[in-house]
Motif scaffolding. Structure first.
Motif, PDB file in Angstrom:
ATOM      1  N   THR A 401      20.494  -1.659  22.990  1.00  4.92           N
ATOM      2  CA  THR A 401      19.710  -1.608  21.217  1.00  4.92           C
ATOM      3  C   THR A 401      21.217  -0.942  20.045  1.00  4.92           C
ATOM      4  N   GLU A 402      22.211  -0.008  20.927  1.00  2.00           N
ATOM      5  CA  GLU A 402      23.813   0.412  20.127  1.00  2.00           C
ATOM      6  C   GLU A 402      23.774  -1.137  19.309  1.00  2.00           C
ATOM      7  N   PRO A 403      23.880  -0.518  17.932  1.00  4.51           N
ATOM      8  CA  PRO A 403      24.568  -1.976  17.602  1.00  4.51           C
ATOM      9  C   PRO A 403      26.725  -1.679  17.182  1.00  4.51           C
ATOM     10  N   LEU A 404      26.990  -0.459  17.994  1.00  7.81           N
ATOM     11  CA  LEU A 404      28.111  -0.109  17.200  1.00  7.81           C
ATOM     12  C   LEU A 404      29.171  -1.371  17.796  1.00  7.81           C
ATOM     13  N   ALA A 405      28.820  -1.789  19.313  1.00  9.74           N
ATOM     14  CA  ALA A 405      29.747  -2.869  19.555  1.00  9.74           C
ATOM     15  C   ALA A 405      29.706  -3.813  18.588  1.00  9.74           C
ATOM     16  N   ARG A 406      28.850  -4.197  18.049  1.00 10.55           N
ATOM     17  CA  ARG A 406      28.933  -5.745  16.941  1.00 10.55           C
ATOM     18  C   ARG A 406      29.520  -5.381  15.312  1.00 10.55           C
ATOM     19  N   VAL A 407      29.102  -3.803  15.704  1.00  4.24           N
ATOM     20  CA  VAL A 407      29.890  -3.453  14.273  1.00  4.24           C
ATOM     21  C   VAL A 407      31.378  -4.124  14.277  1.00  4.24           C
ATOM     22  N   LEU A 408      31.871  -2.636  15.377  1.00  4.30           N
ATOM     23  CA  LEU A 408      32.986  -3.012  15.368  1.00  4.30           C
ATOM     24  C   LEU A 408      33.871  -4.587  15.440  1.00  4.30           C
ATOM     25  N   PHE A 409      32.863  -5.360  16.486  1.00  7.30           N
ATOM     26  CA  PHE A 409      33.500  -6.098  16.188  1.00  7.30           C
ATOM     27  C   PHE A 409      33.705  -7.311  14.973  1.00  7.30           C
ATOM     28  N   GLY A 410      32.415  -7.022  14.161  1.00  9.26           N
ATOM     29  CA  GLY A 410      32.131  -7.880  12.970  1.00  9.26           C
ATOM     30  C   GLY A 410      33.522  -7.000  12.042  1.00  9.26           C
ATOM     31  N   ALA A 411      34.288  -5.568  11.793  1.00  7.54           N
ATOM     32  CA  ALA A 411      35.363  -5.573  11.228  1.00  7.54           C
ATOM     33  C   ALA A 411      37.070  -5.637  11.699  1.00  7.54           C
ATOM     34  N   MET A 412      36.345  -6.433  12.369  1.00  2.00           N
ATOM     35  CA  MET A 412      37.900  -6.520  13.109  1.00  2.00           C
ATOM     36  C   MET A 412      37.803  -7.761  11.849  1.00  2.00           C
ATOM     37  N   GLU A 413      40.120  -7.467  11.480  1.00  2.00           N
ATOM     38  CA  GLU A 413      40.794  -8.450  10.681  1.00  2.00           C
ATOM     39  C   GLU A 413      40.342  -9.448  11.660  1.00  2.00           C
ATOM     40  N   GLU A 414      40.930  -9.404  12.450  1.00  3.46           N
ATOM     41  CA  GLU A 414      41.669 -10.867  13.607  1.00  3.46           C
ATOM     42  C   GLU A 414      41.021 -10.781  14.637  1.00  3.46           C
ATOM     43  N   LYS A 415      40.824 -11.949  14.619  1.00  2.30           N
ATOM     44  CA  LYS A 415      39.163 -11.234  16.430  1.00  2.30           C
ATOM     45  C   LYS A 415      39.923 -12.428  16.976  1.00  2.30           C
ATOM     46  N   GLY A 416      40.543 -11.740  17.887  1.00  5.05           N
ATOM     47  CA  GLY A 416      41.245 -12.640  18.922  1.00  5.05           C
ATOM     48  C   GLY A 416      40.478 -13.603  20.270  1.00  5.05           C
ATOM     49  N   GLU A 417      40.382 -14.280  20.881  1.00  9.62           N
ATOM     50  CA  GLU A 417      39.947 -14.360  22.165  1.00  9.62           C
ATOM     51  C   GLU A 417      39.598 -14.521  22.766  1.00  9.62           C
ATOM     52  N   VAL A 418      40.701 -12.930  23.566  1.00 20.59           N
ATOM     53  CA  VAL A 418      39.789 -11.864  24.860  1.00 20.59           C
ATOM     54  C   VAL A 418      38.423 -10.953  23.393  1.00 20.59           C
ATOM     55  N   SER A 419      39.159 -10.677  22.598  1.00 20.28           N
ATOM     56  CA  SER A 419      37.059  -9.323  21.859  1.00 20.28           C
ATOM     57  C   SER A 419      36.196 -10.566  21.913  1.00 20.28           C
ATOM     58  N   TRP A 420      36.261 -12.388  21.450  1.00 20.75           N
ATOM     59  CA  TRP A 420      35.630 -13.159  21.514  1.00 20.75           C
ATOM     60  C   TRP A 420      35.242 -13.018  22.642  1.00 20.75           C
ATOM     61  N   ASN A 421      35.660 -13.611  24.365  1.00 22.32           N
ATOM     62  CA  ASN A 421      35.609 -12.471  25.557  1.00 22.32           C
ATOM     63  C   ASN A 421      34.524 -11.702  26.089  1.00 22.32           C
ATOM     64  N   ALA A 422      34.789 -10.902  25.412  1.00 24.37           N
ATOM     65  CA  ALA A 422      34.387  -9.347  25.805  1.00 24.37           C
ATOM     66  C   ALA A 422      33.082  -9.129  24.660  1.00 24.37           C
ATOM     67  N   MET A 423      33.128  -9.728  23.936  1.00 26.67           N
ATOM     68  CA  MET A 423      31.808  -9.456  23.418  1.00 26.67           C
ATOM     69  C   MET A 423      30.423 -10.732  24.196  1.00 26.67           C
ATOM     70  N   ILE A 424      30.794 -11.971  24.421  1.00 24.68           N
ATOM     71  CA  ILE A 424      30.385 -12.437  25.061  1.00 24.68           C
ATOM     72  C   ILE A 424      29.694 -12.483  26.152  1.00 24.68           C
ATOM     73  N   ALA A 425      31.034 -12.184  26.772  1.00 29.71           N
ATOM     74  CA  ALA A 425      30.871 -11.687  28.537  1.00 29.71           C
ATOM     75  C   ALA A 425      30.491 -10.522  28.498  1.00 29.71           C
ATOM     76  N   GLY A 426      30.024  -9.994  27.532  1.00 26.64           N
ATOM     77  CA  GLY A 426      29.932  -8.325  27.788  1.00 26.64           C
ATOM     78  C   GLY A 426      27.309  -7.786  27.536  1.00 26.64           C
ATOM     79  N   TYR A 427      27.860  -9.383  26.019  1.00 28.17           N
ATOM     80  CA  TYR A 427      26.146  -9.731  26.168  1.00 28.17           C
ATOM     81  C   TYR A 427      25.071 -10.480  27.290  1.00 28.17           C
TER      82      TYR A 427
END
Length: 827
Positions: A401-427
């Motif tokens: 329920t902690e929104p920190l991961a999404r907040v951190l991800f949203g604040a990234m200027e450049e979202k690389g493929e690895v970051s997207w994969n980490a979020m999608i796989a993590g959820y």
């Protein structure tokens, strides 16, 4: 006498070949300023370009100067100079420049060296590299050499394209290059990375060098074949093989095979071997790897001792120790990190922070994770891609329920493929499949982002968790269009998705259409898919076919087989496979999950003495899943004494799980031990743990309808009730009698019958029959285990209506057809 141009060229080439690259390039200005008016020629520039490719700092700038000089002299189109420039730009990572130079070489002048140079430049992009390889074969009439093969085979390995690799292998044999040592090693490595150990073994050279042995050892280690790896290491040392001396790479190749407690004895043997050969004193790489291996095997004391013996402790040494502790003792890992940075004054790198964040990836350590985040910001490390992904993963695992991961991800200027994969796989992996799919859609809508095998696999996992076959089919179509289905792991995810949505036939149809079914992961996925659907005989038949086609099983294959036997009540077959796994082939050490399947089968069959004996001989204490399965069997067989003992252990092990209290309560109620039942329910109330109500849901025309036992919230409920009463009347005519023993409350008989009548799955089945027309299958999903009465009712309804009914409860699928259930009334 002033040196002539050939002498300058010879000196420059000599420096370049000897690795004196700075000295080689220093000769160029001297040559250009020579008073004799000498000008570089086609033999001067290639060694200069080669040295530029090997220089670390300023290589690209120096290379551009050499290129400019070649252009001034009109030499870039010369194949000798052009090839060296292509190779130089490739080594500098400037692929576009390499392609431009290649394009400037006249077609008639391009030779195999030209193509090899550009293919090597494209090694980081294996898909494009293999496309270029195909163009090369067309242009040169199928000509290849050693350099071609050792460049292309790693590309096949990186993509897992074993079929393409076999084609390249055929070219190697046809051209006679398969006997070359480097080609043989590349073939072994390619087959191993594609999961084809049998072919890797066949490609192993007859007169292997130490490099060949190391490649094969690494192949076994990567494929978790510890026994084979250690057997090969022993073969390497015996006289008939010339007693090839092991080196540092040998040990580093074998150590990854020591991946858990069952390999501890082998790890100690290898540690002693390194000490006897003095391989632990050649540097810090072997000791660091030993520290990490002892950590994986759960022996932190041994890891500490090896670390203490390292004379010059580098950041990598500390990283190994922190990583070892992070897996088991997060507080110690945090303390070691502080000691490294404060007491020893070493600057952490991305791996240090990654290990620390792994220790903090738990709700109990969220504050430590935030403190680490602060350290990252203070030291300007937040742009490091490894650290960024590790931080994302830690926040995702810390709290759903902690929104920190999404907040951190949203604040990234450049979202690389690895970051997207980490979020999608993590959820997807942390119980948030809806969020995973939403992120996948967002990624697809972003310009410049395309899905990878990892993100698509995670999205398919999310569809499986949601039992959303419509979305799963969309993902399947997407993967086909994107050309991802050739990947064995993604194709296995497609099989898993169809299986977990109850479409076992569709899963098998997809499996049968796979072009390359030699990857054991695909066979294992299909066997496990049959297990989930209670189709034990089909799973065993498929295993037989797998063995006939020469595909070797692994621990996951056997786990799928044991699950299938357990779900279908095939106890003798399950015991046979358990014994086969332990004593035949590679003698696979059973994990907790394997023991759990067998103990569950024995308990369900009433063989409690055997189940208890097996629990006693296990290398680990039984976990909550094992105890829960035994307690459930005690409830079925009325084994109250053992059940009481198991219930106490289960509630002590996981006191915060409501389902354990409910199971214990039901066991006591079924044995009419009302006092114990009331005591357990009081414990549940006192603990303040909420019990999830029984809920069923059904997807009709893309809309999901939910039902809760006894509730009447939908506008259509009057119709549903009338439909159920009509169905009940019809099934009573063929023998249905309400089984009131499953109502574990002190109620009158008529009240129990009324309570049974409105169980959630009965409402969902009635609604499905109302809203769908024959011959459509009615598919219902339920959050808890299906009771005996509902199971019997659904079985009879499938007979009187002629409709197939599929119910997925918390344990497995039940396929009801013509009055028969796929589980054989055994679940």
């Amino acid at each position: 006498v002033a040196p002539s141009l050939p002498q300058w060229n010879a000196l420059l080439a000599d420096h370049s070949r000897a690795g004196r690259h700075a000295d080689a390039l220093a000769l160029l200005p001297q040559l250009l300023t020579a008073s004799e008016g000498l000008a570089p020629d086609r033999f001067t520039l290639p060694p200069a370009a080669r040295s530029c490719g090997f220089l670390r700092g300023g290589a690209a700038a120096a290379g551009r100067q050499v290129h400019a000089l070649a252009a001034k002299l009109g030499l870039p189109g010369d194949p000798f100079v052009g090839n060296s420039l292509v190779s130089m730009y490739g080594r500098c990572g400037r692929v576009e420049d390499a392609e431009k130079v290649f394009g400037g070489i006249p077609d008639a002048s391009r030779n195999l060296v030209s193509w090899n140079a550009l293919m090597a430049a494209l090694s980081g992009d294996p898909r494009r590299g293999l496309e270029l390889f195909r163009d090369c074969l067309v242009a040169l009439g199928g000509m290849v050499d050693e350099a071609t093969l050792v460049t292309v085979l790693p590309m096949c390995a990186a993509l897992g394209w074993s079929e393409t690799g076999r084609t390249v292998h055929g070219l190697a044999v046809k051209s006679g290059w398969d006997a070359a040592a480097r080609v043989g090693n590349a073939l072994v490595d390619m087959y191993a990375k594609c999961g084809e150990l049998a072919n890797a073994e066949r490609a192993f050279p007859e007169a292997p060098s130490v490099v060949s042995w190391n490649v094969m050892l690494g192949a076994y280690a990567r494929n978790h074949e510890a026994g084979a790896a250690f057997g090969l290491l022993r073969d390497m040392q015996i006289e008939e093989h010339g007693s090839v001396p092991a080196d540092e790479i040998t040990v580093l190749s074998v150590l990854p095979a020591c991946s858990g407690p069952p390999e501890l004895a082998r790890l100690r043997e290898l540690h002693a071997f390194t000490v006897r050969r003095g391989l632990d004193a050649t540097g810090d790489k072997v000791p660091n790897a030993l520290v990490a291996a002892y950590g994986r095997c759960g022996r932190l004391l041994h890891a500490d001792r090896v670390f203490a013996g390292i004379r010059c402790k580098t950041v990598s040494s500390w990283n190994a120790l922190i990583g070892a502790h992070a897996q088991q003792n997060s507080a110690a890992a945090i303390e070691l990190f502080i000691q490294m940075t404060n007491a020893c004054g070493l600057k952490p790198d991305g791996f240090s922070i990654g290990s620390l964040l792994m220790a903090c990836a738990d709700p109990k350590h969220l504050l430590h994770g935030k403190a680490t985040h602060g350290f990252i910001l203070r030291n300007g490390l937040e742009k490091d891609p490894i650290i960024r992904v590790s931080l994302l993963s830690a926040y995702i695992r810390c709290s759903r329920t902690e929104p920190l991961a999404r907040v951190l991800f949203g604040a990234m200027e450049e979202k690389g493929e690895v970051s997207w994969n980490a979020m999608i796989a993590g959820y997807s992996q942390n119980g948030l499949p809806g969020e995973s799919l939403q992120l996948f859609r967002e990624m697809q809508s972003m310009e410049g982002h395309c899905s990878s095998v990892i993100s698509a696999t995670s999205a398919l996992m999310a569809c499986s968790e949601l039992s959303a076959v419509r979305l799963g089919k969309e993902m399947h179509c997407f993967a086909l269009k994107a050309g991802l289905c050739e990947d064995p792991f993604l194709s296995s995810s497609v099989i898993d998705m169809y299986s977990k949505c109850g479409f076992a036939d569709d899963a098998r149809s997809f499996f049968d259409r796979l072009k390359a079914r030699d990857a054991k992961v695909s066979w294992t996925a299909m066997i496990t898919g049959y297990a989930v659907n209670g189709l034990g005989k089909e799973a065993v038949e498929l295993y037989g076919k797998m063995r006939r086609e020469g595909v070797e099983p692994d621990e996951f294959t056997y786990l799928g087989l044991l699950m299938a036997c357990g779900h279908a009540g095939m106890l003798e077959e399950g015991l046979h496979f358990f014994e086969e796994m332990r004593n035949h082939y590679h003698k696979i050490e059973p994990k907790l999950e394997h023991y759990g399947c067998i103990i569950g089968m024995l308990s369900r069959a009433g063989r409690f003495a055997d189940a208890v004996a097996l629990m006693a001989e296990m290398p680990q204490e039984p976990d909550a899943k094992i105890l829960s399965s035994v307690l459930s069997a005690c409830h079925i067989h009325g084994e109250a004494e053992l059940g009481s003992e198991v219930a106490d252990r289960l509630l002590e092990l996981e006191p915060d799980k409501a389902e354990h209290y409910v199971l214990a309560s039901n066991m006591y109620a079924g044995s009419r031990r009302w006092d114990e039942m009331r005591k357990v329910r009081k414990m549940l109330r006192d603990a303040g743990i909420a019990k999830d109500p029984g809920c069923s849901w059904i997807d009709v025309a893309g809309k999901v309808y939910s039902f809760v036992a006894g509730e009447n919230t939908l506008p259509e409920m009057d119709e549903v009730r009338r439909m159920w009463l009509s169905l009940e009347e019809r099934i009573r005519e063929i023998g249905y009698v309400p089984n009131t023993t499953v109502v574990l409350h002190e109620l009158e008989e008529e009240e129990k019958v009324e309570a049974l009548r409105w169980h959630s799955e009965k409402q969902a089945i009635a609604f499905g029959l109302l809203r769908t027309a024959a011959p459509a299958t009615v598919r219902v999903f339920k959050n808890i285990r299906m009771c005996k009465d509902c199971h019997n009712a659904a079985r009879l309804i499938s007979k009187v209506t002629g409709r197939e009914i599929v119910v997925r409860d918390k344990k497995r699928f039940h396929h009801f057809r013509g009055g028969i259930c796929s589980c054989g009334d055994y679940w």
